[in-house]
Design an enzyme around this catalytic site. Structure first.
Site, PDB file in Angstrom:
ATOM      1  N   SER A 126     -13.103   1.072   9.479  1.00 57.35           N
ATOM      2  CA  SER A 126     -12.325   1.160   8.236  1.00 57.35           C
ATOM      3  C   SER A 126     -12.841   0.200   7.171  1.00 57.35           C
ATOM      4  CB  SER A 126     -10.862   0.847   8.530  1.00 57.35           C
ATOM      5  OG  SER A 126     -10.143   0.785   7.317  1.00 57.35           O
ATOM      6  N   ALA A 127     -12.827   0.685   5.936  1.00 53.15           N
ATOM      7  CA  ALA A 127     -13.172  -0.157   4.784  1.00 53.15           C
ATOM      8  C   ALA A 127     -12.154  -1.278   4.584  1.00 53.15           C
ATOM      9  CB  ALA A 127     -13.251   0.706   3.525  1.00 53.15           C
ATOM     10  N   ASP A 128     -11.000  -1.191   5.253  1.00 53.87           N
ATOM     11  CA  ASP A 128      -9.996  -2.261   5.143  1.00 53.87           C
ATOM     12  C   ASP A 128     -10.592  -3.609   5.545  1.00 53.87           C
ATOM     13  OD1 ASP A 128      -8.240  -0.235   4.554  1.00 53.87           O
ATOM     14  OD2 ASP A 128      -6.995  -0.477   6.355  1.00 53.87           O
ATOM     15  N   VAL A 144      -5.018   0.281   2.581  1.00 55.97           N
ATOM     16  CA  VAL A 144      -5.060  -1.180   2.447  1.00 55.97           C
ATOM     17  C   VAL A 144      -6.265  -1.608   1.611  1.00 55.97           C
ATOM     18  CG1 VAL A 144      -5.398  -3.332   3.747  1.00 55.97           C
ATOM     19  CG2 VAL A 144      -3.720  -1.644   4.529  1.00 55.97           C
ATOM     20  N   GLU A 151       0.872  -1.193   0.000  1.00 50.26           N
ATOM     21  CA  GLU A 151       0.000   0.000   0.000  1.00 50.26           C
ATOM     22  C   GLU A 151       0.906   1.238   0.000  1.00 50.26           C
ATOM     23  OE1 GLU A 151      -0.983   2.153   3.084  1.00 50.26           O
ATOM     24  OE2 GLU A 151      -0.558   0.777   4.745  1.00 50.26           O
ATOM     25  N   LYS A 172      -5.564  10.625   0.304  1.00 55.29           N
ATOM     26  CA  LYS A 172      -5.742   9.214   0.640  1.00 55.29           C
ATOM     27  C   LYS A 172      -6.844   8.621  -0.237  1.00 55.29           C
ATOM     28  CE  LYS A 172      -7.056   7.017   4.953  1.00 55.29           C
ATOM     29  NZ  LYS A 172      -7.243   7.279   6.392  1.00 55.29           N
ATOM     30  N   LYS A 180      -4.110   0.007  13.394  1.00 55.42           N
ATOM     31  CA  LYS A 180      -3.635   1.315  13.870  1.00 55.42           C
ATOM     32  C   LYS A 180      -3.698   1.354  15.386  1.00 55.42           C
ATOM     33  CE  LYS A 180      -5.541   4.141  10.294  1.00 55.42           C
ATOM     34  NZ  LYS A 180      -6.101   5.420   9.887  1.00 55.42           N
ATOM     35  N   ASP A 226     -17.468   4.783  12.778  1.00 52.47           N
ATOM     36  CA  ASP A 226     -16.218   4.766  12.017  1.00 52.47           C
ATOM     37  C   ASP A 226     -15.552   3.382  12.063  1.00 52.47           C
ATOM     38  OD1 ASP A 226     -13.882   5.282  10.700  1.00 52.47           O
ATOM     39  OD2 ASP A 226     -13.428   7.120  11.801  1.00 52.47           O
TER      40      ASP A 226
HETATM   41  N1  PSU Z   1      -1.845   2.460  10.176  1.00 51.56           N
HETATM   42  C1  PSU Z   1      -1.070   3.472  10.616  1.00 51.56           C
HETATM   43  N2  PSU Z   1      -1.002   4.596   9.856  1.00 51.56           N
HETATM   44  C2  PSU Z   1      -1.684   4.718   8.673  1.00 51.56           C
HETATM   45  C3  PSU Z   1      -2.499   3.644   8.230  1.00 51.56           C
HETATM   46  C4  PSU Z   1      -2.542   2.545   9.014  1.00 51.56           C
HETATM   47  O1  PSU Z   1      -0.461   3.375  11.672  1.00 51.56           O
HETATM   48  O2  PSU Z   1      -1.593   5.764   8.035  1.00 51.56           O
HETATM   49  C5  PSU Z   1      -3.271   3.781   6.923  1.00 51.56           C
HETATM   50  C6  PSU Z   1      -3.288   2.487   6.099  1.00 51.56           C
HETATM   51  O3  PSU Z   1      -3.091   2.827   4.743  1.00 51.56           O
HETATM   52  C7  PSU Z   1      -4.693   1.956   6.299  1.00 51.56           C
HETATM   53  C8  PSU Z   1      -5.453   3.236   6.415  1.00 51.56           C
HETATM   54  O4  PSU Z   1      -5.163   1.144   5.248  1.00 51.56           O
HETATM   55  O5  PSU Z   1      -4.629   4.065   7.218  1.00 51.56           O
HETATM   56  C9  PSU Z   1      -6.830   3.052   7.017  1.00 51.56           C
HETATM   57  O6  PSU Z   1      -7.498   4.277   6.992  1.00 51.56           O
HETATM   58  P1  PSU Z   1      -9.011   4.390   7.462  1.00 51.56           P
HETATM   59  O7  PSU Z   1      -9.010   4.153   8.928  1.00 51.56           O
HETATM   60  O8  PSU Z   1      -9.409   5.773   7.086  1.00 51.56           O
HETATM   61  O9  PSU Z   1      -9.767   3.339   6.723  1.00 51.56           O
HETATM   62 MN    MN Z   2     -12.560   5.691   8.877  1.00 50.41          MN
END
Ligand code: PSU
Ligand code: MN
Length: 312
Positions: free
Chosen positions: A151-153, A117, A36, A96, A170, A149
């Site tokens: 994540s879509a991951d 991701v 990623e 992003k 995270k 909230d």
């Molecule tokens: N973990 C971290 N820092 C980051 C990310 C993950 O410590 O910046 C990034 C990764 O790319 C992950 C994304 O896929 O944040 C997820 O973002 P969101 O929570 O907005 O889905």
């Molecule tokens: Mn989010």
């Protein structure tokens, strides 16, 4: 094959570009590891550590006998494999792109988009790459009962046939809820050499993982079995940060709690939150969080390469 000039809308040739090196490796059946790009941008790590992280991760994949496939969006084209002359653009990226943003980024000709991701899993699946390395995945936020909230991951892991190596989620997420959601979504979670889910800077979150593997071969066998059943979706491998780079759990806890409170008090939302919290953890640990982040990202790239090699 439809010729591009016969279409008014974007066709797949305009939407996605695979680098020659990655395309050749896929064609020859040689192992490839997707990476990623949010982690390597200004949103993931402060400069110049982001450049160090990119160099270390690319080298770790190559040392494992695999071809790295960095994903991103450049000039309105989704990329799988990036020319080294474009690395600087990725490092400076500040937009992003999650999976749902990919079509918008392409349709609007976004100059530089760094993929999360979810977007990277989607691109890997489209081109037939089975293994991806990241630092930490997104997950369920601590205040999700208020904000929703998530994540879509997580959903992307449930839909795309790709194995993802991470060091947990995270640091400031609700890990128990994240693990529950992965269960709900049917995503196998494999602790690598551990029975506990790792917590990014810390090897043990205290939460158990449902399954444990101890070798790349075992991890590869689980993905292969999932493929053999014809099931959609992938596998999450949770690889604890190397012992030598681990930070003290208590120190991280205190720093996180303060950072989360301050982020809320400052009214930060969405994409602003992660860089703010990472910066605060950096301050609270006298800069030690950055080398920790580099060490876990490199270790994940190394393990992802070993698994990809075992698969091929
Ligand atoms: N973990 C971290 N820092 C980051 C990310 C993950 O410590 O910046 C990034 C990764 O790319 C992950 C994304 O896929 O944040 C997820 O973002 P969101 O929570 O907005 O889905
Ligand atoms: Mn989010």
């Amino acid at each position: 094959m439809v010729r591009s000039d016969s279409l008014s809308a974007t066709n797949s040739r305009d939407a996605l570009r695979i680098s020659t090196e990655v395309a050749d490796a896929l064609h020859d059946g040689r192992p490839v590891v997707a990476l990623e790009s949010t982690i390597f941008s200004t949103l993931g790590l402060p400069a110049p550590a982001n450049a160090d992280a990119l160099r270390l991760c690319l080298a770790a994949v190559r040392a494992g006998g695999c071809v790295p496939a960095l994903t991103c969006v450049l000039d309105g084209v989704a990329r799988v494999g990036v020319d080294p002359k474009d690395y600087d653009r990725v490092l400076c990226g500040n937009t992003k792109v999650a999976e749902r943003d990919l079509p918008v980024a392409i349709a609007r000709g976004l100059e530089v988009g760094v993929t999360t991701v979810s977007a990277s899993l989607a691109l890997a699946a489209v081109v037939g790459i089975s293994v991806l390395a990241t630092g930490g995945i997104g997950g369920v936020h601590r205040d999700d009962h208020l904000t929703g909230d998530v994540s879509a991951d997580l959903d992307a892991l449930a839909r795309h046939r790709v194995l993802c190596v991470c060091a947990g989620a995270k640091a400031f997420l609700d890990l128990a809820k994240t693990l529950e959601m992965l269960d709900t979504l049917g995503v196998p979670v494999l602790g690598y050499g551990t029975n506990r889910f790792p917590a990014f800077y810390v090897r043990d979150s205290g939460w158990p993982v449902p399954h444990r593997v101890d070798t790349p071969k075992e991890a590869a066998a689980v993905l292969r079995a999932r493929f053999a059943l014809g099931l959609p979706g992938g596998v999450l491998v949770a690889n604890p940060i190397p012992e030598s780079a681990e930070l003290p759990a208590h120190e991280i806890d205190v720093a996180l709690t303060a950072a989360i409170t301050d982020a809320a008090a400052a009214g930060l939302r969405g994409a602003e939150v992660t860089p703010f919290i990472l910066r605060r953890i950096g301050e609270a640990t006298a800069g030690r969080s950055v080398p920790a982040n580099l060490a876990l990202a490199e270790a994940n790239s190394r393990l992802a390469a070993e698994i990809a090699a075992a698969l091929s």
